[in-house]
Design a protein around this motif. Sequence first.
Motif, PDB file in Angstrom:
ATOM      1  N   GLU A   1      21.205 -12.285 -43.735  1.00  0.00           N
ATOM      2  CA  GLU A   1      19.803 -12.387 -44.168  1.00  0.00           C
ATOM      3  C   GLU A   1      19.005 -11.120 -43.879  1.00  0.00           C
ATOM      4  O   GLU A   1      17.864 -10.975 -44.315  1.00  0.00           O
ATOM      5  CB  GLU A   1      19.129 -13.592 -43.479  1.00  0.00           C
ATOM      6  CG  GLU A   1      18.707 -13.418 -42.012  1.00  0.00           C
ATOM      7  CD  GLU A   1      19.843 -13.563 -40.976  1.00  0.00           C
ATOM      8  OE1 GLU A   1      21.007 -13.266 -41.304  1.00  0.00           O
ATOM      9  OE2 GLU A   1      19.529 -13.947 -39.831  1.00  0.00           O
TER      10      GLU A   1
ATOM     11  N   ALA B   1      22.008 -10.170 -32.741  1.00  0.00           N
ATOM     12  CA  ALA B   1      22.315 -11.447 -33.409  1.00  0.00           C
ATOM     13  C   ALA B   1      23.813 -11.752 -33.373  1.00  0.00           C
ATOM     14  O   ALA B   1      24.630 -10.918 -32.973  1.00  0.00           O
ATOM     15  CB  ALA B   1      21.791 -11.479 -34.835  1.00  0.00           C
ATOM     16  N   GLY B   2      24.116 -12.969 -33.782  1.00  0.00           N
ATOM     17  CA  GLY B   2      25.509 -13.388 -33.821  1.00  0.00           C
ATOM     18  C   GLY B   2      26.086 -13.760 -32.468  1.00  0.00           C
ATOM     19  O   GLY B   2      27.292 -13.908 -32.328  1.00  0.00           O
TER      20      GLY B   2
ATOM     21  N   ASP C   1      26.648 -18.654 -35.105  1.00  0.00           N
ATOM     22  CA  ASP C   1      27.545 -17.711 -35.780  1.00  0.00           C
ATOM     23  C   ASP C   1      28.262 -16.791 -34.808  1.00  0.00           C
ATOM     24  O   ASP C   1      28.720 -15.732 -35.131  1.00  0.00           O
ATOM     25  CB  ASP C   1      26.784 -16.891 -36.817  1.00  0.00           C
ATOM     26  CG  ASP C   1      25.453 -16.436 -36.304  1.00  0.00           C
ATOM     27  OD1 ASP C   1      24.680 -15.891 -37.079  1.00  0.00           O
ATOM     28  OD2 ASP C   1      25.189 -16.627 -35.094  1.00  0.00           O
TER      29      ASP C   1
HETATM   30 MG    MG Z   1      22.832 -14.652 -37.629  1.00  0.00          MG
END
Ligand code: MG
Length: 421
Positions: free
Chosen positions: A196, A258-259, A264
């Motif tokens: 995103e 992130a992640g 995720d």
């Molecule tokens: Mg993510």
Amino acid sequence: MISVEDARERILAVFSRLEFERKPLLDALGQVLAEDVVAPFDIPPLDNTAMDGYAVRAVDTTGATEAAPRQLRVIADLAAGYVLETPVGPGEAVRIMTGAPMPPGADAVVPFEETDELLRDVNQAAQKRESVRVFKGAAPGANIRFRAEDVKAQQRVIGAGRVVRASEVGVLASVGLTEIAVYRRPVVAILSTGDEITEPGQPLKPGRIYDANAHSIAAMVTKFGGIPKLLGIAKDTVEDLTAKIHEGLDADMLVTSAGVSRGDFDVVKDVLAREGAIDFWTVRMRPGKPLAFGVFNGPGGRKVPHLGLPGNPVSSMVSFELFGRPAIFTMLGRNDWERPFIRAILREEVVNPDPRRFYARCVVTTDAEGRYHADLTGPQGSGILTSMSAANGLAVIPEDQPSAKAGDEVDVMMLDWEHVP
Ligand code: MG
Ligand code: AMP
């Protein structure tokens, strides 16, 4: 869950000071000196005057008053940067400007304000003076800056380990240096992850958001003394993530965002497990509970530490403040990474819903009595980056404390303050 301190300790264990480099003085701002700097000469190099005035023999001015001035013969005019060899004899004076070396024979300076200098009109002032009237007696040594009163030749002016700030640049320039040896700045590679995430400047498709993290982290890296290397944005695929990470393995440290949260977790985890060793931690803090830390195998067996920040923009900034800043400081040769804490009076209640340490974004102001007050900067969601922008500190509500009431005193970590290194 591990504590902030435990996480920081494990992270710092893999970092050490980088090599030193020699570079121009001004480029070294914020870096740490790798060698002692010794003065090659006395500072000041000669006795000189601290005031515009008249260099005199102090005995010639003893007892002078406005009603009974002492008249002295002016034998020369001396500007800063010039040396006068002629001695000042009894009854004589030299008109002298701040910084000019004391002429031989003179042992005091009478400032203009204590003579008839300022009584002369503009036309007279342009003419050379034959004599001067002194209105006040000067003690021997008055208004003289003595040779070596600041630094003696061969004395250490600044020691290895000191951070180069504006005042150090000035001191080093004053001993004639143009280059210095300092520990190198770390290069920090920064990668955003997520399907995103869109680069600012590109059109924004529905469901997508712009990349805040890479930019806030890059700005922090620069502010903390490192050199950011932006790797862009990796899609949530093993291939893309692997390729982008490889571009960052020449850096001293790799930061991803992130992640690392449950959703995720897997893609990042797969890649990291293949390319090095990684731990996923839950840190007892809010914002920013998930954190990954590991070491990549770089080219030639080089180990590249990797800090995996949470994706939410506030979590990512607060985590980088708490874990990235100490890592950068350590590579720079600095150990003063701890921010100053102050005690401030809360203006509203802060609720700490679970047993984690809450770093609440706040703005600290001072009242008329000099007391500090802390106001929250609005809702504390970890996605609300504007509340970080309005803050100058993080109010700390301890792990075991469910709330702090209005009027309570709390510790606030001041985000823009530095200790004197
Ligand atoms: Mg993510
Ligand atoms: P994740 O850790 O991938 O679950 O992301 C947590 C949240 O942070 C999601 O709402 C993401 O959209 C957001 N996020 C992740 N990366 C960024 C970024 N680079 N800039 C702004 N928001 C982000």
